[in-house]
Design a protein around this motif. Sequence first.
Motif, PDB file in Angstrom:
ATOM      1  N   ALA A 103      46.688  49.565  46.904  1.00 38.03           N
ATOM      2  CA  ALA A 103      46.689  49.240  45.475  1.00 38.03           C
ATOM      3  C   ALA A 103      45.391  48.542  45.082  1.00 38.03           C
ATOM      4  N   ALA A 104      44.884  47.687  45.951  1.00 33.56           N
ATOM      5  CA  ALA A 104      43.615  46.990  45.679  1.00 33.56           C
ATOM      6  C   ALA A 104      42.477  47.994  45.566  1.00 33.56           C
ATOM      7  N   ALA A 105      42.399  48.904  46.524  1.00 39.53           N
ATOM      8  CA  ALA A 105      41.329  49.905  46.507  1.00 39.53           C
ATOM      9  C   ALA A 105      41.435  50.797  45.272  1.00 39.53           C
ATOM     10  N   ALA A 106      42.638  51.208  44.938  1.00 36.66           N
ATOM     11  CA  ALA A 106      42.821  52.062  43.755  1.00 36.66           C
ATOM     12  C   ALA A 106      42.372  51.323  42.497  1.00 36.66           C
ATOM     13  N   HIS A 107      42.653  50.042  42.419  1.00 35.71           N
ATOM     14  CA  HIS A 107      42.235  49.258  41.256  1.00 35.71           C
ATOM     15  C   HIS A 107      40.717  49.218  41.144  1.00 35.71           C
ATOM     16  N   VAL A 108      40.035  48.958  42.239  1.00 35.36           N
ATOM     17  CA  VAL A 108      38.571  48.909  42.226  1.00 35.36           C
ATOM     18  C   VAL A 108      38.002  50.273  41.828  1.00 35.36           C
ATOM     19  N   GLU A 109      38.556  51.331  42.390  1.00 35.12           N
ATOM     20  CA  GLU A 109      38.045  52.669  42.129  1.00 35.12           C
ATOM     21  C   GLU A 109      38.317  53.104  40.687  1.00 35.12           C
ATOM     22  N   GLU A 110      39.361  52.611  40.075  1.00 32.72           N
ATOM     23  CA  GLU A 110      39.629  52.909  38.662  1.00 32.72           C
ATOM     24  C   GLU A 110      38.616  52.237  37.755  1.00 32.72           C
ATOM     25  N   GLN A 111      38.054  51.116  38.203  1.00 34.17           N
ATOM     26  CA  GLN A 111      37.121  50.346  37.404  1.00 34.17           C
ATOM     27  C   GLN A 111      35.742  51.016  37.338  1.00 34.17           C
ATOM     28  N   HIS A 112      35.470  51.930  38.233  1.00 42.31           N
ATOM     29  CA  HIS A 112      34.142  52.561  38.295  1.00 42.31           C
ATOM     30  C   HIS A 112      34.224  54.049  38.133  1.00 42.31           C
ATOM     31  N   LEU A 116      43.504  40.597  42.404  1.00 38.41           N
ATOM     32  CA  LEU A 116      44.642  39.680  42.431  1.00 38.41           C
ATOM     33  C   LEU A 116      45.348  39.643  41.082  1.00 38.41           C
ATOM     34  N   GLN A 117      44.589  39.580  40.015  1.00 30.70           N
ATOM     35  CA  GLN A 117      45.183  39.567  38.669  1.00 30.70           C
ATOM     36  C   GLN A 117      46.021  40.824  38.451  1.00 30.70           C
ATOM     37  N   HIS A 118      45.517  41.947  38.934  1.00 28.67           N
ATOM     38  CA  HIS A 118      46.231  43.220  38.811  1.00 28.67           C
ATOM     39  C   HIS A 118      47.516  43.232  39.650  1.00 28.67           C
ATOM     40  N   LEU A 119      47.463  42.644  40.842  1.00 26.70           N
ATOM     41  CA  LEU A 119      48.598  42.686  41.762  1.00 26.70           C
ATOM     42  C   LEU A 119      49.669  41.632  41.483  1.00 26.70           C
ATOM     43  N   LEU A 120      49.302  40.530  40.849  1.00 27.98           N
ATOM     44  CA  LEU A 120      50.227  39.399  40.684  1.00 27.98           C
ATOM     45  C   LEU A 120      51.619  39.783  40.182  1.00 27.98           C
ATOM     46  N   PRO A 121      51.728  40.625  39.163  1.00 24.16           N
ATOM     47  CA  PRO A 121      53.079  40.951  38.681  1.00 24.16           C
ATOM     48  C   PRO A 121      53.958  41.631  39.735  1.00 24.16           C
ATOM     49  N   ALA A 122      53.360  42.278  40.709  1.00 23.33           N
ATOM     50  CA  ALA A 122      54.119  43.004  41.725  1.00 23.33           C
ATOM     51  C   ALA A 122      54.394  42.167  42.975  1.00 23.33           C
ATOM     52  N   LEU A 123      53.874  40.948  43.024  1.00 20.30           N
ATOM     53  CA  LEU A 123      54.057  40.115  44.208  1.00 20.30           C
ATOM     54  C   LEU A 123      55.400  39.399  44.178  1.00 20.30           C
ATOM     55  N   THR A 124      55.976  39.232  45.352  1.00 21.77           N
ATOM     56  CA  THR A 124      57.208  38.465  45.461  1.00 21.77           C
ATOM     57  C   THR A 124      56.898  36.987  45.239  1.00 21.77           C
ATOM     58  N   GLU A 125      57.930  36.201  45.073  1.00 22.92           N
ATOM     59  CA  GLU A 125      57.753  34.758  44.900  1.00 22.92           C
ATOM     60  C   GLU A 125      57.070  34.151  46.127  1.00 22.92           C
ATOM     61  N   GLU A 126      57.486  34.584  47.305  1.00 26.10           N
ATOM     62  CA  GLU A 126      56.883  34.092  48.548  1.00 26.10           C
ATOM     63  C   GLU A 126      55.393  34.445  48.601  1.00 26.10           C
ATOM     64  N   GLU A 127      55.053  35.681  48.241  1.00 25.75           N
ATOM     65  CA  GLU A 127      53.653  36.101  48.244  1.00 25.75           C
ATOM     66  C   GLU A 127      52.848  35.309  47.221  1.00 25.75           C
ATOM     67  N   GLN A 128      53.428  35.055  46.062  1.00 24.40           N
ATOM     68  CA  GLN A 128      52.742  34.252  45.053  1.00 24.40           C
ATOM     69  C   GLN A 128      52.506  32.827  45.542  1.00 24.40           C
ATOM     70  N   ASP A 129      53.438  32.292  46.316  1.00 26.51           N
ATOM     71  CA  ASP A 129      53.258  30.949  46.887  1.00 26.51           C
ATOM     72  C   ASP A 129      52.078  30.927  47.854  1.00 26.51           C
ATOM     73  N   VAL A 130      51.949  31.970  48.672  1.00 30.29           N
ATOM     74  CA  VAL A 130      50.817  32.054  49.603  1.00 30.29           C
ATOM     75  C   VAL A 130      49.511  32.132  48.815  1.00 30.29           C
ATOM     76  N   VAL A 131      49.492  32.947  47.785  1.00 31.36           N
ATOM     77  CA  VAL A 131      48.299  33.065  46.938  1.00 31.36           C
ATOM     78  C   VAL A 131      47.946  31.710  46.336  1.00 31.36           C
ATOM     79  N   ARG A 132      48.938  31.025  45.823  1.00 29.25           N
ATOM     80  CA  ARG A 132      48.715  29.720  45.192  1.00 29.25           C
ATOM     81  C   ARG A 132      48.126  28.722  46.198  1.00 29.25           C
ATOM     82  N   ARG A 133      48.670  28.716  47.403  1.00 31.65           N
ATOM     83  CA  ARG A 133      48.140  27.824  48.446  1.00 31.65           C
ATOM     84  C   ARG A 133      46.677  28.153  48.741  1.00 31.65           C
ATOM     85  N   GLY A 134      46.372  29.440  48.843  1.00 32.64           N
ATOM     86  CA  GLY A 134      44.990  29.846  49.112  1.00 32.64           C
ATOM     87  C   GLY A 134      44.067  29.509  47.961  1.00 32.64           C
ATOM     88  N   ARG A 135      44.540  29.731  46.755  1.00 36.19           N
ATOM     89  CA  ARG A 135      43.737  29.466  45.571  1.00 36.19           C
ATOM     90  C   ARG A 135      43.451  27.973  45.422  1.00 36.19           C
TER      91      ARG A 135
END
Length: 130
Positions: free
Chosen positions: A121-130, A58-77
């Motif tokens: 993008a999520a999978a690529a981020h995880v795979e880059e970490q290992h 999520l931290q990796h994806l946040l800059p690429a999220l739209t305002e609407e998507e960030q609102d959904v994330v915020r509600r979930g968080r």
Amino acid sequence: MRLSNPLELPPLTLAYLGDALYEAFVRERLLDLGHVRVNDLHRQALRYVRATAQAGILQHLLPALTEEEQDVVRRGRNAKGHAAPKSADAAEYAASTGFEALLGYLHLAGREERLQQLLQAAAAHVEEQH
């Protein structure tokens, strides 16, 4: 099923669906990567699905999220009613819930292309970490 407005659902309901979608995506991806032994699949899947990994995604994806998507994330968080597992702190667990809520929302909103884009993008981020 497509809801006229998935934002009317409680964020934990969106996260419930998002968790299942992400788990299925990860399992299929691991098979595509050649993992076939069940013990290996389980061990590898944990790299993607544990709360700490999802918080990092999520931290990796946040800059690429739209305002609407960030609102959904915020509600979930910010959703109340869930306790963090022993393997993650409360902030990581809340972030992972936000990530899962976003996935559930995108699916129910019929935004499958965007959902797939974020899953890749999520999978690529995880795979880059290992």
